[in-house]
Design a protein around this motif. Structure first.
Motif, PDB file in Angstrom:
ATOM      1  N   ASP A  67      -5.647   8.387  18.138  1.00  0.00           N
ATOM      2  CA  ASP A  67      -6.380   9.149  19.160  1.00  0.00           C
ATOM      3  C   ASP A  67      -7.457  10.062  18.591  1.00  0.00           C
ATOM      4  N   SER A  68      -7.860   9.867  17.336  1.00  0.00           N
ATOM      5  CA  SER A  68      -8.940  10.693  16.807  1.00  0.00           C
ATOM      6  C   SER A  68     -10.285  10.082  17.209  1.00  0.00           C
ATOM      7  N   ALA A  69     -11.254  10.933  17.413  1.00  0.00           N
ATOM      8  CA  ALA A  69     -12.595  10.477  17.766  1.00  0.00           C
ATOM      9  C   ALA A  69     -13.340  10.084  16.496  1.00  0.00           C
ATOM     10  N   ALA A  70     -14.146   9.044  16.581  1.00  0.00           N
ATOM     11  CA  ALA A  70     -14.934   8.603  15.436  1.00  0.00           C
ATOM     12  C   ALA A  70     -16.249   8.037  15.918  1.00  0.00           C
ATOM     13  N   THR A  71     -17.283   8.248  15.136  1.00  0.00           N
ATOM     14  CA  THR A  71     -18.580   7.677  15.473  1.00  0.00           C
ATOM     15  C   THR A  71     -18.537   6.172  15.252  1.00  0.00           C
ATOM     16  N   MET A  72     -19.439   5.464  15.898  1.00  0.00           N
ATOM     17  CA  MET A  72     -19.479   4.012  15.777  1.00  0.00           C
ATOM     18  C   MET A  72     -20.558   3.545  14.797  1.00  0.00           C
ATOM     19  N   ASP A  73     -21.135   4.468  14.037  1.00  0.00           N
ATOM     20  CA  ASP A  73     -22.160   4.076  13.084  1.00  0.00           C
ATOM     21  C   ASP A  73     -21.546   3.273  11.946  1.00  0.00           C
ATOM     22  N   PHE A  74     -22.296   2.338  11.424  1.00  0.00           N
ATOM     23  CA  PHE A  74     -21.825   1.490  10.336  1.00  0.00           C
ATOM     24  C   PHE A  74     -22.394   2.012   9.028  1.00  0.00           C
ATOM     25  N   ARG A  75     -21.522   2.273   8.077  1.00  0.00           N
ATOM     26  CA  ARG A  75     -21.941   2.710   6.748  1.00  0.00           C
ATOM     27  C   ARG A  75     -21.293   1.799   5.723  1.00  0.00           C
ATOM     28  N   VAL A  76     -22.103   1.103   4.947  1.00  0.00           N
ATOM     29  CA  VAL A  76     -21.587   0.139   3.982  1.00  0.00           C
ATOM     30  C   VAL A  76     -20.831   0.791   2.837  1.00  0.00           C
ATOM     31  N   ASP A  77     -21.027   2.090   2.648  1.00  0.00           N
ATOM     32  CA  ASP A  77     -20.369   2.772   1.532  1.00  0.00           C
ATOM     33  C   ASP A  77     -19.119   3.533   1.953  1.00  0.00           C
ATOM     34  N   ARG A  78     -18.655   3.327   3.207  1.00  0.00           N
ATOM     35  CA  ARG A  78     -17.523   4.116   3.717  1.00  0.00           C
ATOM     36  C   ARG A  78     -16.285   3.239   3.915  1.00  0.00           C
ATOM     37  N   LEU A  79     -15.153   3.790   3.516  1.00  0.00           N
ATOM     38  CA  LEU A  79     -13.851   3.165   3.731  1.00  0.00           C
ATOM     39  C   LEU A  79     -13.138   3.924   4.839  1.00  0.00           C
ATOM     40  N   ASN A  80     -12.633   3.221   5.821  1.00  0.00           N
ATOM     41  CA  ASN A  80     -11.845   3.821   6.897  1.00  0.00           C
ATOM     42  C   ASN A  80     -10.372   3.572   6.618  1.00  0.00           C
ATOM     43  N   LEU A  81      -9.584   4.652   6.569  1.00  0.00           N
ATOM     44  CA  LEU A  81      -8.141   4.543   6.400  1.00  0.00           C
ATOM     45  C   LEU A  81      -7.482   5.028   7.688  1.00  0.00           C
ATOM     46  N   TYR A  82      -6.774   4.145   8.356  1.00  0.00           N
ATOM     47  CA  TYR A  82      -6.123   4.438   9.627  1.00  0.00           C
ATOM     48  C   TYR A  82      -4.682   4.837   9.354  1.00  0.00           C
ATOM     49  N   THR A  83      -4.244   5.938   9.998  1.00  0.00           N
ATOM     50  CA  THR A  83      -2.884   6.423   9.781  1.00  0.00           C
ATOM     51  C   THR A  83      -2.111   6.500  11.089  1.00  0.00           C
ATOM     52  N   ASP A  84      -0.793   6.565  10.957  1.00  0.00           N
ATOM     53  CA  ASP A  84       0.039   6.814  12.132  1.00  0.00           C
ATOM     54  C   ASP A  84       0.157   8.325  12.321  1.00  0.00           C
ATOM     55  N   ALA A  85       0.948   8.748  13.284  1.00  0.00           N
ATOM     56  CA  ALA A  85       1.065  10.174  13.591  1.00  0.00           C
ATOM     57  C   ALA A  85       1.635  10.987  12.435  1.00  0.00           C
ATOM     58  N   SER A  86       2.399  10.357  11.544  1.00  0.00           N
ATOM     59  CA  SER A  86       2.980  11.088  10.415  1.00  0.00           C
ATOM     60  C   SER A  86       2.084  11.086   9.183  1.00  0.00           C
ATOM     61  N   GLY A  87       0.893  10.456   9.271  1.00  0.00           N
ATOM     62  CA  GLY A  87      -0.032  10.447   8.145  1.00  0.00           C
ATOM     63  C   GLY A  87       0.119   9.280   7.203  1.00  0.00           C
ATOM     64  N   LYS A  88       0.915   8.278   7.568  1.00  0.00           N
ATOM     65  CA  LYS A  88       1.079   7.087   6.718  1.00  0.00           C
ATOM     66  C   LYS A  88       0.012   6.060   7.063  1.00  0.00           C
ATOM     67  N   ILE A  89      -0.564   5.446   6.042  1.00  0.00           N
ATOM     68  CA  ILE A  89      -1.615   4.451   6.238  1.00  0.00           C
ATOM     69  C   ILE A  89      -1.046   3.204   6.908  1.00  0.00           C
ATOM     70  N   THR A  90      -1.709   2.776   7.983  1.00  0.00           N
ATOM     71  CA  THR A  90      -1.289   1.571   8.698  1.00  0.00           C
ATOM     72  C   THR A  90      -2.226   0.399   8.450  1.00  0.00           C
ATOM     73  N   ARG A  91      -3.503   0.701   8.182  1.00  0.00           N
ATOM     74  CA  ARG A  91      -4.489  -0.358   7.889  1.00  0.00           C
ATOM     75  C   ARG A  91      -5.747   0.287   7.337  1.00  0.00           C
ATOM     76  N   SER A  92      -6.650  -0.549   6.857  1.00  0.00           N
ATOM     77  CA  SER A  92      -7.908  -0.057   6.302  1.00  0.00           C
ATOM     78  C   SER A  92      -9.037  -0.999   6.687  1.00  0.00           C
ATOM     79  N   GLY A  93     -10.252  -0.508   6.557  1.00  0.00           N
ATOM     80  CA  GLY A  93     -11.433  -1.319   6.856  1.00  0.00           C
ATOM     81  C   GLY A  93     -12.674  -0.641   6.328  1.00  0.00           C
ATOM     82  N   CYS A  94     -13.705  -1.408   6.089  1.00  0.00           N
ATOM     83  CA  CYS A  94     -14.971  -0.860   5.604  1.00  0.00           C
ATOM     84  C   CYS A  94     -15.904  -0.636   6.774  1.00  0.00           C
ATOM     85  N   GLY A  95     -16.764   0.333   6.642  1.00  0.00           N
ATOM     86  CA  GLY A  95     -17.780   0.581   7.665  1.00  0.00           C
ATOM     87  C   GLY A  95     -17.811   1.982   8.013  1.00  0.00           C
TER      88      GLY A  95
END
Length: 95
Positions: A67-95
């Motif tokens: 439920d966090s807000a994020a911009t939709m801009d694409f950045r080739v040098d950025r890694l997105n780390l998605y977490t659950d409510a407890s802060g554990k990584i659930t998945r990752s993606g570039c952009g």
């Protein structure tokens, strides 16, 4: 009043969804989230972030909690780390 609001809204959103053209590459920048499978399940920390940057080749990390807000801009040098409510990584993606 409404007839002026819609064109203003359209103009305000024009630059919000920029993506690079297909096949576009930026020299010296490579983000490869496929190498991060070992980080799934780990808790957010400075050490995990440093490891993610090293493994992915990205320049920056953006942590995204549920439920966090994020911009939709694409950045080739950025890694997105998605977490659950407890802060554990659930998945990752570039952009």
């Amino acid at each position: 009043m409404i007839r002026f609001a819609l064109p203003a809204l359209a103009l305000a959103t024009i630059g919000c969804t920029q993506t690079p053209p297909p096949g576009a590459e930026v020299p010296g920048v490579e983000c490869n989230a496929a190498k991060l499978g070992t980080l799934v399940g780990k808790t957010r920390s400075a050490a995990v972030e440093a490891e993610a940057l090293k493994l992915s080749g990205a320049k920056t990390v953006r942590w995204l909690a549920p439920d966090s807000a994020a911009t939709m801009d694409f950045r080739v040098d950025r890694l997105n780390l998605y977490t659950d409510a407890s802060g554990k990584i659930t998945r990752s993606g570039c952009g």
